[in-house]
Structures are given as C-alpha cells and as structure tokens.
Enzyme design. Structure first.
Site, PDB file in Angstrom:
ATOM      1  NE  ARG A  81      -4.203  -1.594   0.061  1.00  0.00           N
ATOM      2  CZ  ARG A  81      -4.456  -2.659  -0.594  1.00  0.00           C
ATOM      3  NH1 ARG A  81      -3.353  -3.227  -1.427  1.00  0.00           N
ATOM      4  NH2 ARG A  81      -5.333  -3.352  -0.354  1.00  0.00           N
TER       5      ARG A  81
ATOM      6  CD  GLU B 103      -3.009   3.177  -5.289  1.00  0.00           C
ATOM      7  OE1 GLU B 103      -4.025   2.495  -5.640  1.00  0.00           O
ATOM      8  OE2 GLU B 103      -1.911   2.511  -4.811  1.00  0.00           O
TER       9      GLU B 103
ATOM     10  CG  HIS C  58      -3.540  -0.930  -6.725  1.00  0.00           C
ATOM     11  ND1 HIS C  58      -3.696  -0.364  -5.573  1.00  0.00           N
ATOM     12  CD2 HIS C  58      -3.327  -2.212  -6.308  1.00  0.00           C
ATOM     13  CE1 HIS C  58      -3.855  -1.009  -4.560  1.00  0.00           C
ATOM     14  NE2 HIS C  58      -3.457  -2.316  -5.147  1.00  0.00           N
TER      15      HIS C  58
END
Ligand code: GLV
Ligand code: GLV
Length: 318
Positions: free
Chosen positions: A237, A266, A285
């Site tokens: 993360r 994000e 991601h």
C-alpha cells in the site's frame, strides 16, 4: 424475501450470477468507482455489500445501513474499511486471500527485474530514437540473480516473493512483526531486524499490510540505510512509504532505483513528481490484475457475500 445486496463495481459475469442466484442484487455497473451518495443510498436497504478497495467503508456508511450484515471486500487488503466501526455493529468483513498470492508475488518480481535492468528507461530511450550502438557501459543495471532479497512483511505474499528468490539463487532475508519458523524452514530465509535488513538487502520488497504500525514506515532514515545499489519495491500500500522522502532519496541515488505498484493517493496523474525520475518504474496498482486471478477474487467475494446474507458462515472472515 431474498436478501438484498449491492455490488459497487462491474464484475465478471460468473461472480454476478453466483450472487443473483441467491439474492436480490443491484450493481453499480461501471468501471469507475460508485459515487459516495449513490453508495450511501444503496446501503440503506442492503443486507450485504460487495466492495472494492476504492470504497471507503466507515461509520457514516454503516449508520446509513442499519440492516447490513456483511461487507465482502474484493481484495486481500482492507485498509479502506474501518474495522472497529464494523465490529461495534457486529457487521462481518471478508476478504480474498490466497487466490491472489502468486499473482501479486509475480508483480513484485516484475518490478524487481524491470527496475534492476532498466527496462522502462530502455523502452523510452528506444521510443525517443536514442539507441545508438552496443557499448560496454550502456544502460548497465544490477544483477537479480545471486543478490540478497529482503522482504518486509512476510505473510502469504511476502513468503511467495521469497520462494521465487530461490530460483534466482538469492540470499533470503525477511522482517516481520513475528518470526515464522515455517517460512524459515521452507525457504531458508533469515529473520533480521528492519534496519539490518535494509543495510544488507540488494532488493527490498514491501509486502506488509497498511496498519497504524506500517503507515509511513519508509522515510528518509530508512532509505539512507539502504545500499546505494539497492532496488526498492512496493506492492503493498502506498502510505507505507513517505513518497516525498522516496522522491528525494531516488534523486540522490539511494536507493538506486524503485518499482512501485501502489501510491499514497491513487490514481496518480502524469504530473506526479516520481514519474520524472529515470530510476522509477511505476505500475497502476496491478498486483492482482490477471484475468484468472480477478475472476477468482470476484467469485471469492461473491461466495462470502452470499454465505453470510443467507445465514451461513463466511468463508474468509477478517
Ligand atoms: C489489492 O491491492 C488487494 O489488496 O487485493
Ligand atoms: C496477504 O495475502 C499476505 O499475507 O501477504
């Protein structure tokens, strides 16, 4: 009456059918996140929610959803969910472990290899017409084979990253909240305190969950401990890393390069400062993003959702 559930994103058809067979289902049938007000309204009458890591599940949402029994998060991580608020109300949280372990470990390796061998920089150089000739010092990187791999956060994914290191003849080190004799026995990996791991590893891979303890774990001090030839990879993360500190560290060349699949906030745009650095490889991601794994994640979340709203036990309770 069939249980009522809400799904916050377009899902693969088999997962949707699984839910529709047992529930009265409504879907935010888009590839973009559901707007907050739409989610709040849909939650009002829902027995269950199937959510994404981009959905914030907090007290406000739970207050709006008095009948809610389960939140089935389609991810292994659940830092988007306020677990204390769920517990207080007796709402069950489920996640999708195991099915994405190998795929996410592969992503860590994709970034390790790409950053160490300057793949993206080389691709951009060719695109810009900059490839002149073969030459001894041209675009030289650092070896993955035979190097020392240090994994921070040695759960399922971290363990899988380490296991892959054996095939590359790497020396294996790990740091974790607690030691894992099983992992040590399986892989020969050696436990180290964090600072010692950072000083020793040629590749530092972060695979820890985002918690109060890991938030901001990597800052200027930690980067300064790394080797000037080290490659830093984060597939966990974004907020585990202080991004501004990483930017300064990469500019100064320590670590030597980084590969990031996750970011503080994000999505990031083309104007993100890190993208201006030649020694940074970025991915949007994609850790679990294969056709097969995303299907398994969706059906796992669907099965958890259906199990709880029909009165059964969750398969993957958090
Ligand atoms: C993705 O990041 C996940 O937690 O599954
Ligand atoms: C998640 O699956 C982890 O334990 O790394």
């Amino acid at each position: 009456m069939a249980p009522r559930v809400y799904i916050t994103r377009r899902l693969p058809q088999p997962a949707l059918e699984l839910v529709a067979a047992a529930c009265d289902v409504a879907v935010w049938d888009q590839d973009e996140p559901v707007p907050r007000d739409v989610l709040l309204a849909a939650a009002r009458s829902a027995d269950g929610l199937l959510t994404m890591l981009s959905d914030r599940i907090d007290g406000e949402l739970l207050d709006a959803a008095p009948g809610l029994k389960v939140v089935a998060n389609m991810a292994v991580g659940y830092d988007n969910v306020d677990l204390a608020e769920l517990r207080r109300r007796g709402v069950i949280l489920t996640n999708t472990p195991d099915v994405l372990t190998a795929t996410t470990a592969d992503m860590a390796w994709t970034l390790m290899l790409a950053a160490a061998r300057r793949l993206v920089e080389g691709h951009k150089l060719i695109e810009a017409g900059g490839w002149q000739s073969w030459s001894p010092g041209f675009m030289t990187g650092h070896d993955v084979s035979g190097a020392t791999l240090g994994v921070v956060g040695a759960g399922r994914i971290g363990g899988a990253v380490l296991r892959r290191g054996r095939g590359f003849d790497m020396a294996l080190r790990y740091h974790n909240r607690s030691r894992s004799p099983e992992l040590e026995q399986q892989t020969g990996a050696q436990f180290l305190p964090l600072d010692a791991l950072l000083a020793e590893a040629d590749f530092v891979v972060v695979a820890a969950p985002l918690t109060a303890q890991t938030r901001g774990l990597f800052g200027a001090r930690e980067f300064a401990l790394m080797k000037p030839t080290a490659v830093f990879v984060n597939v966990a993360r974004g907020p585990i890393v202080q991004e501004a500190a990483l930017y300064q560290a990469l500019r100064a060349g320590r670590p030597w390069a980084a590969g990031l699949d996750v970011f503080e906030r994000e999505p990031i745009g083309a104007d993100h400062p890190l993208l201006g650095l030649p020694n940074l490889v970025a991915a949007p991601h994609l850790g679990s993003a294969t056709v097969s794994t995303r299907l398994k994640m969706a059906t796992t979340a669907a099965r958890n959702l259906v199990a709880v709203v029909t009165g059964g036990a969750p398969l993957n309770p958090v």
